[in-house]
Structures are given as C-alpha cells and as structure tokens.
Write an enzyme that holds these catalytic residues in place. Structure first.
Site, PDB file in Angstrom:
ATOM      1  N   LYS A  41       0.934  -1.146  -0.169  1.00  0.00           N
ATOM      2  CA  LYS A  41       0.055  -0.031  -0.046  1.00  0.00           C
ATOM      3  C   LYS A  41       0.938   1.373   0.033  1.00  0.00           C
ATOM      4  O   LYS A  41       0.565   2.146  -0.631  1.00  0.00           O
ATOM      5  CB  LYS A  41      -0.898   0.003   1.274  1.00  0.00           C
TER       6      LYS A  41
ATOM      7  N   ARG B 163      12.037  -5.916   5.351  1.00  0.00           N
ATOM      8  CA  ARG B 163      12.081  -4.391   5.513  1.00  0.00           C
ATOM      9  C   ARG B 163      12.434  -4.228   6.856  1.00  0.00           C
ATOM     10  O   ARG B 163      13.187  -3.546   7.195  1.00  0.00           O
ATOM     11  CB  ARG B 163      10.583  -3.838   5.363  1.00  0.00           C
TER      12      ARG B 163
ATOM     13  N   ARG C 268      -0.267  -8.872  13.399  1.00  0.00           N
ATOM     14  CA  ARG C 268      -1.028  -8.068  12.400  1.00  0.00           C
ATOM     15  C   ARG C 268      -1.835  -8.798  11.609  1.00  0.00           C
ATOM     16  O   ARG C 268      -2.949  -8.234  11.146  1.00  0.00           O
ATOM     17  CB  ARG C 268       0.201  -7.275  11.867  1.00  0.00           C
TER      18      ARG C 268
ATOM     19  N   ARG D 125      -9.786   0.712   8.927  1.00  0.00           N
ATOM     20  CA  ARG D 125      -9.282  -0.654   9.220  1.00  0.00           C
ATOM     21  C   ARG D 125     -10.362  -1.435  10.127  1.00  0.00           C
ATOM     22  O   ARG D 125     -10.111  -2.604  10.434  1.00  0.00           O
ATOM     23  CB  ARG D 125      -8.067  -0.532  10.147  1.00  0.00           C
TER      24      ARG D 125
ATOM     25  N   ARG E 107      11.076  -0.148  12.247  1.00  0.00           N
ATOM     26  CA  ARG E 107      10.057  -0.269  12.696  1.00  0.00           C
ATOM     27  C   ARG E 107       9.739  -1.614  13.438  1.00  0.00           C
ATOM     28  O   ARG E 107      10.294  -2.720  13.172  1.00  0.00           O
ATOM     29  CB  ARG E 107       8.956  -0.691  11.611  1.00  0.00           C
TER      30      ARG E 107
HETATM   31  P1  AP5 Z   1       4.596  -1.541   1.845  1.00  0.00           P
HETATM   32  O1  AP5 Z   1       4.245  -0.744   0.585  1.00  0.00           O
HETATM   33  O2  AP5 Z   1       5.239  -0.630   3.148  1.00  0.00           O
HETATM   34  O3  AP5 Z   1       3.347  -2.369   2.352  1.00  0.00           O
HETATM   35  P2  AP5 Z   1       2.220  -1.812   3.209  1.00  0.00           P
HETATM   36  O4  AP5 Z   1       0.977  -2.557   2.696  1.00  0.00           O
HETATM   37  O5  AP5 Z   1       2.076  -0.493   3.261  1.00  0.00           O
HETATM   38  O6  AP5 Z   1       2.579  -2.382   4.424  1.00  0.00           O
HETATM   39  P3  AP5 Z   1       2.722  -1.860   5.946  1.00  0.00           P
HETATM   40  O7  AP5 Z   1       3.485  -2.852   6.791  1.00  0.00           O
HETATM   41  O8  AP5 Z   1       3.301  -0.589   6.111  1.00  0.00           O
HETATM   42  O9  AP5 Z   1       1.131  -1.949   6.392  1.00  0.00           O
HETATM   43  P4  AP5 Z   1       0.486  -2.034   7.673  1.00  0.00           P
HETATM   44  O10 AP5 Z   1      -0.950  -1.966   7.290  1.00  0.00           O
HETATM   45  O11 AP5 Z   1       0.884  -3.035   8.578  1.00  0.00           O
HETATM   46  O12 AP5 Z   1       1.248  -0.648   8.345  1.00  0.00           O
HETATM   47  P5  AP5 Z   1       0.460   0.471   8.732  1.00  0.00           P
HETATM   48  O13 AP5 Z   1       1.777   1.510   8.934  1.00  0.00           O
HETATM   49  O14 AP5 Z   1      -0.749   1.118   8.209  1.00  0.00           O
HETATM   50  O15 AP5 Z   1       5.552  -2.613   1.459  1.00  0.00           O
HETATM   51  C1  AP5 Z   1       6.152  -3.535   2.543  1.00  0.00           C
HETATM   52  C2  AP5 Z   1       7.639  -4.328   2.217  1.00  0.00           C
HETATM   53  O16 AP5 Z   1       7.460  -4.796   0.829  1.00  0.00           O
HETATM   54  C3  AP5 Z   1       8.543  -2.924   1.584  1.00  0.00           C
HETATM   55  O17 AP5 Z   1       9.862  -3.293   2.230  1.00  0.00           O
HETATM   56  C4  AP5 Z   1       8.397  -2.764   0.195  1.00  0.00           C
HETATM   57  O18 AP5 Z   1       9.724  -2.303  -0.523  1.00  0.00           O
HETATM   58  C5  AP5 Z   1       8.116  -4.429  -0.185  1.00  0.00           C
HETATM   59  N1  AP5 Z   1       7.464  -4.381  -1.474  1.00  0.00           N
HETATM   60  C6  AP5 Z   1       6.223  -3.602  -2.026  1.00  0.00           C
HETATM   61  N2  AP5 Z   1       5.998  -3.959  -3.008  1.00  0.00           N
HETATM   62  C7  AP5 Z   1       6.493  -5.008  -3.296  1.00  0.00           C
HETATM   63  C8  AP5 Z   1       6.529  -6.080  -4.513  1.00  0.00           C
HETATM   64  N3  AP5 Z   1       5.529  -5.758  -5.657  1.00  0.00           N
HETATM   65  N4  AP5 Z   1       7.439  -6.928  -4.465  1.00  0.00           N
HETATM   66  C9  AP5 Z   1       8.416  -7.268  -3.476  1.00  0.00           C
HETATM   67  N5  AP5 Z   1       8.465  -6.435  -2.355  1.00  0.00           N
HETATM   68  C10 AP5 Z   1       7.471  -5.486  -2.434  1.00  0.00           C
HETATM   69  O19 AP5 Z   1       0.072   0.423  10.344  1.00  0.00           O
HETATM   70  C11 AP5 Z   1       1.213  -0.075  11.312  1.00  0.00           C
HETATM   71  C12 AP5 Z   1       0.473  -0.234  12.792  1.00  0.00           C
HETATM   72  O20 AP5 Z   1      -0.299   1.326  12.890  1.00  0.00           O
HETATM   73  C13 AP5 Z   1      -0.818  -0.968  12.753  1.00  0.00           C
HETATM   74  O21 AP5 Z   1      -0.608  -2.322  13.202  1.00  0.00           O
HETATM   75  C14 AP5 Z   1      -1.731  -0.555  13.988  1.00  0.00           C
HETATM   76  O22 AP5 Z   1      -1.154  -0.907  15.193  1.00  0.00           O
HETATM   77  C15 AP5 Z   1      -1.495   0.979  13.411  1.00  0.00           C
HETATM   78  N6  AP5 Z   1      -2.613   1.619  12.821  1.00  0.00           N
HETATM   79  C16 AP5 Z   1      -2.001   2.165  11.477  1.00  0.00           C
HETATM   80  N7  AP5 Z   1      -3.379   2.596  10.814  1.00  0.00           N
HETATM   81  C17 AP5 Z   1      -4.370   2.269  11.816  1.00  0.00           C
HETATM   82  C18 AP5 Z   1      -5.888   2.358  11.759  1.00  0.00           C
HETATM   83  N8  AP5 Z   1      -6.569   2.945  10.845  1.00  0.00           N
HETATM   84  N9  AP5 Z   1      -6.505   2.044  12.956  1.00  0.00           N
HETATM   85  C19 AP5 Z   1      -5.878   1.538  13.939  1.00  0.00           C
HETATM   86  N10 AP5 Z   1      -4.616   1.337  13.976  1.00  0.00           N
HETATM   87  C20 AP5 Z   1      -3.866   1.710  13.017  1.00  0.00           C
END
Ligand code: AP5
Length: 193
Positions: free
Chosen positions: A14, A128, A146, A89, A134
């Site tokens: 994402k 990552r 998660r 979410r 992180r």
């Molecule tokens: P990346 O692009 O970072 O993937 P992502 O889907 O953004 O993954 P995240 O881990 O950032 O998502 P998340 O939903 O857990 O985290 P968030 O910050 O929202 O890619 C991941 C890796 O893969 C990278 O290294 C990238 O280079 C690689 N990659 C990408 N595309 C690729 C491809 N095609 N092929 C190979 N490799 C690839 O949330 C974190 C925490 O915050 C949550 O657990 C929760 O505690 C809190 N939080 C955030 N939002 C909320 C909410 N709305 N409500 C409640 N809690 C929340």
C-alpha cells in the site's frame, strides 16, 4: 474531490504504491500508520498511547485514529482528493469516514485491494524490518498477530464497500511497476465514467 482507498494486509504494498499514485493523480496521501509513527517520533501523548498498541501488532483505538484523520482532513481541505492508506481498518472507521466525507459533500470513488499470499507478506516484512527501524516488522510473532487482526477486524471493511459496489481486487504480486499499471488501469476506468 476524487477519493480512493488502497486496501490490503500488512506488507501488501500500500505504501509503495501510494507514493507513486499520489504523484500521478495529485492526491493527498493519508496514511494512518505514517501519521501515528510521526506522533511517536514527536513523543506526543497520542503517540505514547499508540505505541503500546502498535508494538504488539494491535489496532490503535478507533476514536484516536478517527480524530486524527478528521483533523488531517481539515488541515488539507484544499486537496483535489485523498488516497487513504491503512484506513479504514474497522467497520466503525469506515462508517465514520463515510460520514466525514458526506459532511464535506464528497465520497469514496473506489476501494482497490491488493491481494498477496501470507508467506510472501511475511518475507517482505521481515526483510523490511532489517532496515526500517519499525519494531512491528522485526518479530515474526508480531507480524502474524497483525495478520490475525487484519483477518478479524479489517476484512469486514471489504464487505462494507462490496455492498456499496466500490470494491475491486488487484493482484499484489509481481513487480512494483506491473502492480502500479494494474491499479492505474482500475483508477482510469473510474475517472472515465
Ligand atoms: P509496503 O508498501 O510498506 O506495504 P504496506 O501494505 O504499506 O505495509 P505496512 O506494513 O506499512 O502496512 P501496515 O498496514 O501493517 O502498516 P501501517 O503503517 O498501516 O511494502 C512492504 C515491504 O514490501 C517494503 O519493504 C516494500 O519495499 C516491499 N514491497 C512492496 N511491493 C513489493 C513487490 N511488488 N514485490 C516485492 N516487495 C515489495 O500500520 C502499522 C500499525 O499502526 C498497525 O499495526 C496499527 O497498530 C496502527 N494503525 C495504522 N493505521 C491504523 C488504523 N486505521 N486503525 C488502527 N490502528 C492503525
């Protein structure tokens, strides 16, 4: 306004795709994960509260996240549109977002969901974690937690948007460029309508 949600499990790409999409379509990137990490870095009371949930792989409480989104939205009301990443979410967050957008006389145009298998996701996140700093990426147990939270609390959000006929799945495995092209194709079809 043209508003999109990029949906999908942790590690589905994402954030990676959002960076490219906001450049191409001139949207404002609203990543609740990034906003929360900024609050943690700034050591605000919200950040201190959020960190205890994030380190365990749990969701931050709805009212905290919704309040944060609301104020971000108000600070960027001049935007052409928003790209929501990692939000909503929970169904409560989706309902709150619908109401917020309705008040601003706009709505969600589409929810694009990246589909990636769990083993590929674990591989991406552990990889990552070697460099991201992180804390929720370095421990496989937290990563699996998660996914469990995603499955229990976030997948019902898909149903919410399927009912509204706004949901579209996109294959999230392949090169970043291939996935970007597939997302753009789906967006361009929406814009043409
Ligand atoms: P990346 O692009 O970072 O993937 P992502 O889907 O953004 O993954 P995240 O881990 O950032 O998502 P998340 O939903 O857990 O985290 P968030 O910050 O929202 O890619 C991941 C890796 O893969 C990278 O290294 C990238 O280079 C690689 N990659 C990408 N595309 C690729 C491809 N095609 N092929 C190979 N490799 C690839 O949330 C974190 C925490 O915050 C949550 O657990 C929760 O505690 C809190 N939080 C955030 N939002 C909320 C909410 N709305 N409500 C409640 N809690 C929340």
């Amino acid at each position: 306004m043209f508003n999109l949600i990029l949906f999908g499990p942790p590690g589905s790409g994402k954030g990676t795709q959002s960076d490219k999409l906001v450049d191409k379509y001139g949207l404002k990137h609203l990543s609740t994960g990034n906003l929360l990490r900024q609050e943690i870095a700034d050591k605000t009371p919200l950040g201190i509260e959020a960190k205890s949930f994030m380190d365990k792989g749990q969701l931050v409480p709805d009212e905290v996240v919704i309040g944060m989104v609301d104020s971000y939205f108000d600070q960027h009301i001049e935007a052409r549109g928003f790209l929501f990443d990692g939000f909503p979410r929970t169904v409560a967050q989706a309902v709150a977002l619908d109401k917020l957008l309705e008040l601003k006389k706009t709505s969600i145009a589409a929810v694009l969901a990246l589909e990636v298998g769990e083993e590929e996701l674990v591989k991406r996140l552990l990889n990552r974690g070697k460099t991201s700093g992180r804390s929720d990426d370095t421990n496989e147990e937290v990563i699996r937690k998660r996914f469990a939270v995603y499955s229990n609390e976030t997948t019902p959000v898909a149903e919410h948007y399927k009912k509204a006929k706004k949901f579209k799945s996109i294959k999230g495995e392949g090169t970043v460029g291939q996935i970007f092209d597939a997302i753009c194709e789906a967006i361009d079809k929406k814009i043409e309508r």
